[in-house]
Design a protein around this motif. Structure first.
Motif, short mmCIF file in Angstrom:
data_model
loop_
_atom_site.label_atom_id
_atom_site.label_comp_id
_atom_site.label_asym_id
_atom_site.label_seq_id
_atom_site.Cartn_x
_atom_site.Cartn_y
_atom_site.Cartn_z
N ASN B 91 0.86 -1.18 0.00
CA ASN B 91 0.00 0.00 0.00
C ASN B 91 0.90 1.23 0.00
O ASN B 91 1.60 1.48 0.95
CB ASN B 91 -0.88 -0.03 1.25
CG ASN B 91 -1.83 1.12 1.31
OD1 ASN B 91 -1.90 1.93 0.39
ND2 ASN B 91 -2.55 1.21 2.40
N THR B 92 0.91 1.92 -1.10
CA THR B 92 1.74 3.11 -1.15
C THR B 92 0.88 4.33 -1.44
O THR B 92 -0.25 4.21 -1.89
CB THR B 92 2.81 3.00 -2.24
OG1 THR B 92 2.15 2.89 -3.50
CG2 THR B 92 3.69 1.80 -2.00
N GLY B 93 1.39 5.47 -1.21
CA GLY B 93 0.62 6.66 -1.50
C GLY B 93 1.32 7.91 -1.04
O GLY B 93 2.26 7.86 -0.25
N THR B 94 0.85 9.01 -1.54
CA THR B 94 1.39 10.30 -1.19
C THR B 94 0.29 11.14 -0.56
O THR B 94 -0.85 11.11 -1.00
CB THR B 94 1.94 11.03 -2.44
OG1 THR B 94 2.98 10.22 -2.99
CG2 THR B 94 2.49 12.39 -2.08
N ALA B 95 0.65 11.88 0.46
CA ALA B 95 -0.32 12.76 1.10
C ALA B 95 0.35 14.10 1.39
O ALA B 95 1.57 14.18 1.51
CB ALA B 95 -0.84 12.16 2.39
N THR B 96 -0.45 15.12 1.46
CA THR B 96 0.05 16.42 1.88
C THR B 96 -0.41 16.69 3.30
O THR B 96 -1.60 16.63 3.60
CB THR B 96 -0.45 17.53 0.95
OG1 THR B 96 0.05 17.28 -0.36
CG2 THR B 96 0.03 18.89 1.43
N ILE B 97 0.54 16.93 4.15
CA ILE B 97 0.24 17.23 5.55
C ILE B 97 0.43 18.72 5.74
O ILE B 97 1.48 19.27 5.41
CB ILE B 97 1.20 16.47 6.48
CG1 ILE B 97 1.09 14.97 6.23
CG2 ILE B 97 0.90 16.80 7.93
CD1 ILE B 97 2.19 14.18 6.91
N THR B 98 -0.57 19.37 6.29
CA THR B 98 -0.44 20.80 6.60
C THR B 98 0.02 20.95 8.04
O THR B 98 -0.57 20.38 8.95
CB THR B 98 -1.79 21.51 6.40
OG1 THR B 98 -2.19 21.38 5.03
CG2 THR B 98 -1.67 23.00 6.75
N TRP B 99 1.08 21.70 8.21
CA TRP B 99 1.60 21.92 9.56
C TRP B 99 2.23 23.31 9.66
O TRP B 99 2.87 23.77 8.73
CB TRP B 99 2.64 20.87 9.93
CG TRP B 99 3.19 21.10 11.32
CD1 TRP B 99 2.66 20.67 12.50
CD2 TRP B 99 4.35 21.87 11.66
NE1 TRP B 99 3.42 21.14 13.55
CE2 TRP B 99 4.46 21.87 13.07
CE3 TRP B 99 5.30 22.57 10.92
CZ2 TRP B 99 5.47 22.53 13.75
CZ3 TRP B 99 6.31 23.24 11.59
CH2 TRP B 99 6.40 23.20 12.99
N TYR B 100 1.99 23.95 10.78
CA TYR B 100 2.67 25.21 11.11
C TYR B 100 2.73 25.30 12.63
O TYR B 100 1.93 24.67 13.34
CB TYR B 100 1.92 26.42 10.52
CG TYR B 100 0.43 26.39 10.72
CD1 TYR B 100 -0.14 26.73 11.94
CD2 TYR B 100 -0.42 25.97 9.69
CE1 TYR B 100 -1.50 26.69 12.13
CE2 TYR B 100 -1.78 25.92 9.88
CZ TYR B 100 -2.33 26.28 11.09
OH TYR B 100 -3.69 26.22 11.29
#
Lengths: 202, 112
Positions: B91-100
């Motif tokens: 199971n592979t995949g890309t995600a965008t994590i928002t962090w500040y």
């Protein structure tokens, strides 16, 4: 006696000011505890993880549901992210301060060691990093929740000595997860006293 | 000489009576405000909008960083039962994590 802290965006610190190298790669962080001012710490990495699980399904190239195989399990999967908050690079400077500079009323400045006469400690900002804005000035914003979902696609995988192709009948869960700093940790900081000049500038 | 000392004291006393203040901070240094505008003699630096001041000794004034962290997983794993067969590329995949970082909002003002 206290030290006042400012920064410049070009060149060296002005005459009479000394570069405060402890701020390298750090953002000043307000503290309400005078004895903590000057403390440095924090991290620039976060551990991002998923609890991934799956269960029995159909595999191409083998009988469906081979005896004794359940195809189920869970595992925590993770890796490290390098954090790089949006920033402007600046040179921090400091000097001994004896109310020998005139700052306008309601100015906010940073200090080590003590709150100078005529200034008030801004206690509401403890633990929040200063961030430029053009509206909602003085408001605070918490670190965001970092749960998210991964996109997923079918693909080949191996299981033991056999190669199979995921054909969509295998169900999987666990494509959501969290990416956050370890509990209690913050981005790299130097703790300082954020103080506001009173209404009678000196 | 005595006259000179008295003269100096008289000037300082006159300055105090006139309310002459300590000098202004040096040009190019910064302060912050939560007021709607920077004070007279100070100019808002909009380069800092949505950004933090980060300590550096090179590349001063340059901007960088992100709030969107693109992250790729290769969800290799293994079965949890007693037959611990490795499962690769399950199971592979890309995600965008928002962090500040947690933050408070201010204007950054530079001394003219």
């Amino acid at each position: 006696m206290t030290e006042i802290i400012t920064f410049v965006k070009t060149g060296n610190c002005p005459d009479g000011w000394e570069e405060a190298t402890m701020f390298l790669d750090c953002i000043p962080l307000p503290t309400n505890t005078i004895s903590e001012s000057g403390d440095a710490g924090g991290v620039n990495t976060a551990y991002h993880y998923h609890n991934c699980s799956w269960y029995r399904g159909q595999l191409q190239g083998a009988d469906p549901y081979p005896p004794g195989w359940s195809y189920s399990g869970t595992k925590r999967l993770g890796s490290t992210i390098t954090l790089d908050p949006k920033h402007v690079k600046v040179r921090f400077c400091k000097k001994i301060y004896n109310n020998d500079l005139t700052y306008p009323a309601l100015s906010i400045m940073m200090f080590f060691d003590d709150v100078p006469y005529g200034w008030n400690l801004l206690t509401a900002f403890e633990g929040y990093y200063p961030k430029g804005a053009s509206s909602s000035l003085g408001s605070t914003q918490a670190e965001p929740a970092t749960s998210h979902t991964h996109s997923r696609s079918a693909g080949s995988f191996t299981c033991g000595d056999y190669s199979y192709k995921y054909i969509g009948a295998v169900s999987q869960t666990g494509n959501t997860g969290s990416g956050s700093l370890t509990a209690g940790e913050q981005f790299k900081y130097v703790k300082v006293l954020f103080c506001q000049r009173g209404n009678q500038p000196r | 000489m005595v006259m000179g000392i008295f003269s100096t004291l008289f000037v300082k006393h006159s300055q105090l009576r006139k309310g002459i203040k300590a000098p202004l901070p040096p040009s190019g240094t910064y302060m912050m405000t939560t007021e709607s505008a920077c004070p007279a003699g100070w100019t808002e630096d909009i380069d800092f909008v949505d950004r933090h001041p980060l300590g550096a000794n090179a590349d001063l004034g340059t901007t960088g960083g992100t709030e969107d962290y693109s992250h790729y997983h290769s969800h290799g794993s293994s079965r949890a039962d007693s037959q611990s067969y490795p499962v690769a590329n399950w199971n592979t995949g890309t995600a965008t994590i928002t962090w500040y970082p947690a933050n408070f909002k201010v204007k950054f003002c530079v001394r003219n």
